[in-house]
Enzyme design. Structure first.
Site, PDB file in Angstrom:
ATOM      1  N   GLU A   1       0.888  -1.174   0.000  1.00 13.59           N
ATOM      2  CA  GLU A   1       0.000   0.000   0.000  1.00 13.59           C
ATOM      3  C   GLU A   1       0.918   1.213   0.000  1.00 13.59           C
ATOM      4  OE1 GLU A   1      -3.164   0.219  -0.259  1.00 13.59           O
ATOM      5  OE2 GLU A   1      -4.058  -1.625   0.504  1.00 13.59           O
TER       6      GLU A   1
ATOM      7  N   CYS B   1      -2.207   9.462   2.762  1.00 12.60           N
ATOM      8  CA  CYS B   1      -1.972   8.890   1.424  1.00 12.60           C
ATOM      9  C   CYS B   1      -3.074   9.280   0.453  1.00 12.60           C
ATOM     10  CB  CYS B   1      -1.842   7.372   1.507  1.00 12.60           C
ATOM     11  SG  CYS B   1      -3.279   6.579   2.234  1.00 12.60           S
TER      12      CYS B   1
HETATM   13  P1  NAD Z   1       8.459   4.955   4.557  1.00 11.68           P
HETATM   14  O1  NAD Z   1       8.384   4.161   3.315  1.00 11.68           O
HETATM   15  O2  NAD Z   1       9.591   5.883   4.743  1.00 11.68           O
HETATM   16  O3  NAD Z   1       8.430   4.000   5.833  1.00 11.68           O
HETATM   17  C1  NAD Z   1       7.409   3.079   6.069  1.00 11.68           C
HETATM   18  C2  NAD Z   1       7.941   1.949   6.930  1.00 11.68           C
HETATM   19  O4  NAD Z   1       8.861   1.174   6.169  1.00 11.68           O
HETATM   20  C3  NAD Z   1       8.706   2.406   8.160  1.00 11.68           C
HETATM   21  O5  NAD Z   1       8.417   1.511   9.208  1.00 11.68           O
HETATM   22  C4  NAD Z   1      10.156   2.307   7.721  1.00 11.68           C
HETATM   23  O6  NAD Z   1      11.053   2.124   8.791  1.00 11.68           O
HETATM   24  C5  NAD Z   1      10.118   1.085   6.838  1.00 11.68           C
HETATM   25  N1  NAD Z   1      11.115   1.030   5.760  1.00 11.68           N
HETATM   26  C6  NAD Z   1      11.610   2.047   5.039  1.00 11.68           C
HETATM   27  N2  NAD Z   1      12.457   1.583   4.089  1.00 11.68           N
HETATM   28  C7  NAD Z   1      12.482   0.232   4.211  1.00 11.68           C
HETATM   29  C8  NAD Z   1      13.155  -0.826   3.525  1.00 11.68           C
HETATM   30  N3  NAD Z   1      13.981  -0.575   2.499  1.00 11.68           N
HETATM   31  N4  NAD Z   1      12.930  -2.091   3.917  1.00 11.68           N
HETATM   32  C9  NAD Z   1      12.078  -2.360   4.935  1.00 11.68           C
HETATM   33  N5  NAD Z   1      11.434  -1.411   5.640  1.00 11.68           N
HETATM   34  C10 NAD Z   1      11.617  -0.122   5.279  1.00 11.68           C
HETATM   35  O7  NAD Z   1       7.068   5.745   4.617  1.00 11.68           O
HETATM   36  P2  NAD Z   1       6.600   6.812   5.702  1.00 11.68           P
HETATM   37  O8  NAD Z   1       7.285   8.102   5.477  1.00 11.68           O
HETATM   38  O9  NAD Z   1       6.645   6.232   7.056  1.00 11.68           O
HETATM   39  O10 NAD Z   1       5.058   6.959   5.324  1.00 11.68           O
HETATM   40  C11 NAD Z   1       4.565   7.852   4.376  1.00 11.68           C
HETATM   41  C12 NAD Z   1       4.243   7.127   3.083  1.00 11.68           C
HETATM   42  O11 NAD Z   1       3.294   6.071   3.327  1.00 11.68           O
HETATM   43  C13 NAD Z   1       3.570   8.056   2.093  1.00 11.68           C
HETATM   44  O12 NAD Z   1       4.083   7.809   0.819  1.00 11.68           O
HETATM   45  C14 NAD Z   1       2.101   7.639   2.186  1.00 11.68           C
HETATM   46  O13 NAD Z   1       1.345   7.956   1.037  1.00 11.68           O
HETATM   47  C15 NAD Z   1       2.222   6.176   2.404  1.00 11.68           C
HETATM   48  N6  NAD Z   1       0.998   5.618   2.966  1.00 11.68           N
HETATM   49  C16 NAD Z   1       0.213   4.835   2.159  1.00 11.68           C
HETATM   50  C17 NAD Z   1      -0.981   4.336   2.643  1.00 11.68           C
HETATM   51  C18 NAD Z   1      -1.872   3.498   1.776  1.00 11.68           C
HETATM   52  O14 NAD Z   1      -2.809   2.913   2.291  1.00 11.68           O
HETATM   53  N7  NAD Z   1      -1.635   3.407   0.478  1.00 11.68           N
HETATM   54  C19 NAD Z   1      -1.364   4.612   3.960  1.00 11.68           C
HETATM   55  C20 NAD Z   1      -0.541   5.399   4.751  1.00 11.68           C
HETATM   56  C21 NAD Z   1       0.644   5.902   4.241  1.00 11.68           C
END
Ligand code: NAD
Length: 491
Positions: free
Chosen positions: A256, A290
């Site tokens: 997602e 999001c």
């Molecule tokens: P992020 O991708 O930076 O981090 C999300 C999670 O993934 C964190 O727990 C982080 O530590 C982990 N992570 C990051 N890189 C990783 C890797 N290479 N391997 C494994 N884990 C990793 O995102 P964020 O800044 O926390 O959240 C914002 C983003 O999430 C925005 O793009 C938003 O649109 C999206 N989002 C999407 C939905 C949806 O339902 N589509 C819902 C909420 C947020």
């Protein structure tokens, strides 16, 4: 007072790993320290989930439901009543900066959405008879049984710090998986609150494990050979890395990811309602949603009227009461850069366009955009920015809305529901709201296409995400000694 976050592994708390700190984005105060789990800690959590896996998978569904319901009861207690400031809501407000109504709805939805899965699990996961051709196969009986994958990794973002975890946790657990949760490094304290409720619930030790940390912790988790399924919510960039890691082991995955949702405002919209909807849709959670409205296409006939109505509503928004701060300084800088880049490309900032009075606040910003640039189409700006773009026709709005790499959600604003439906049908994205925005129902799928995701969360089918269907074919004729098509051939 600073709280101390700990991992939950096999029902025990520990703090292995170097310590990091998290701050309240409204004022910069340190609110907690949390450990960064290294691969060895992740491995212990996965082993704990693995050890608990077989017993939990063999626990009858009604008993799994009871255990999850014990957690739901604790969440409801922690919720209190609507509008009441309880500790769980206070934690979300301090850590994310959400105003009380936004923290309130998050906790309420966590309990409600989990409850939906507890209600339907037995029916959805029940063994199903497959209707095969009885004339051709009179003695055959076929069924499909849903089997849990085993150990699910749940890796989540900070913007809905407990709700995003709950969306995956409930169906994963009820379908018989054990889990390792890796919350965001930007929201460890809220997730820790949930972990503490889980520890108090009647879920057996090891069924739910929490490891805290950053992207490196997440990487260790997705690379761990003990993981059977990955449920990820976060940015497109991280999603692509995780998909790459999952591909190496062919681990099934739900992604997602980010969005850049358009609002399409048609000539016959209700101006007051649309203006209120757009302002909330763009600035709720300081635009860090999001499916927040990230660009609004407004037909020329009503553009000036809508601009005025939106401006009137934005001018009365109050810092810290109606909208919260940006999550951290890095994100605040990136929002500023986004606004600067649009300014340079002929965009005119009508309201806001600058930092707030404290912490990481940024003022809700309205920008009129004349020349739509790549930034508007292709960049997800996670901040309180509403670009308004005048279009000559609904068709032009549809073309622009479909442009770009994202395909998460969209909203259409019109009093003519038939016309709005025709527009919705032409939008290339996973979710469309008509005369509303950013509403989730546990019964309906939550999904993105293109770079916004693979698979979906929510709906009864999410229970199928976390299980595979095992087809069982039984030959009931115990008298015949061989099938006509078996060896020897030609007789
Ligand atoms: P992020 O991708 O930076 O981090 C999300 C999670 O993934 C964190 O727990 C982080 O530590 C982990 N992570 C990051 N890189 C990783 C890797 N290479 N391997 C494994 N884990 C990793 O995102 P964020 O800044 O926390 O959240 C914002 C983003 O999430 C925005 O793009 C938003 O649109 C999206 N989002 C999407 C939905 C949806 O339902 N589509 C819902 C909420 C947020």
């Amino acid at each position: 007072m600073k709280s101390v976050v700990r991992h939950l592994i096999n029902g025990l708390w520990d703090q292995e790993g170097s310590l990091s700190e998290n701050v309240n984005p409204s004022n910069g105060d340190v609110i907690c320290s949390f450990p960064i789990a290294e691969a060895s800690t992740v491995n212990r959590a996965v082993s704990s989930a693995r050890a608990a896996s077989s017993a939990w998978a063999n626990t009858p569904i009604p008993e799994r439901v009871k255990a999850v319901e014990s957690l739901i009861a604790l969440i409801r207690d922690a919720y209190g009543t609507e509008g009441e400031l309880t500790s769980i809501k206070r934690t979300i407000m301090d850590e994310i900066g959400k105003p009380l109504p936004e923290a309130d709805i998050e906790v309420l939805e966590v309990a409600d959405f989990m409850n939906y899965y507890a209600d339907i699990a037995s029916e959805v996961l029940h063994e199903k008879v497959v209707e095969i051709n009885a004339a051709m196969w009179p003695t055959k009986r076929s069924t499909v049984t849903r089997k849990p994958y085993g150990v699910v990794a749940i890796i989540k973002p900070w913007n809905y710090p407990i709700e995003m975890i709950a969306w995956s946790l409930a169906p994963a657990l009820l379908s018989g998986n054990t889990v390792v949760v890796k919350p965001s490094e930007k929201s460890p304290l809220s997730a820790y609150f949930l972990a503490q409720l889980i520890e108090k619930s009647s879920l057996p030790d090891g069924v739910v494990n929490f490891v805290f940390g950053d992207a490196t912790t997440g990487q260790s988790l997705v690379r761990n050979p003990g993981i059977d399924y990955i449920s990820f919510t976060g940015s497109v960039e991280s999603g692509k890395h995780i998909a790459g890691a999952a591909a190496r082991s062919l681990t099934p995955i739900t992604l997602e990811l980010g969005g850049n949702d358009p609002a399409l405002v048609l000539a016959d919209c209700d101006i007051d309602k649309t203006a209120s909807g757009l302002v909330w849709g763009a600035f709720c959670n300081a635009g860090q949603v999001c499916v927040g409205i990230k660009r609004a296409y407004v037909v020329a006939a009503i553009y000036d009227q809508l601009l005025e109505a939106i401006s009137a509503r934005m001018n009365v928004l109050r810092e810290g009461i109606d909208y919260g701060p940006i999550i951290d300084i890095k994100q605040l800088n990136s929002v500023e850069q986004f606004v600067d880049s649009i300014r340079q490309q002929d965009g005119t900032v009508r309201i806001g366009g600058k930092r707030g009075s404290r912490g990481y606040f940024y003022m809700p910003t309205l920008i009129e955009v004349k020349n739509e640039s790549a930034a508007i189409f292709d960049q997800e700006c996670f901040g309180p920015i509403l670009p308004l773009i005048k279009v000559n026709s609904t068709d032009e709005a549809i073309r622009a809305a479909n442009h770009g790499e994202f395909g998460l959600g969209a909203s259409v604003w019109s009093k003519d529901l038939q016309e709005a439906r025709i527009v919705a049908d032409q939008l290339q994205c996973g979710m469309v709201w008509i005369n509303d925005v950013n509403v989730a129902f546990p019964q309906a799928p939550w999904a993105g296409i293109k770079n916004s995701g693979v698979g979906f969360e929510l709906s009864s089918q999410a229970l199928h995400n976390y299980t595979y269907g095992q087809h069982l074919s039984v030959e009931t004729n115990l008298v015949e000694t061989r099938k006509p098509w078996w060896y020897p051939y030609g007789n």
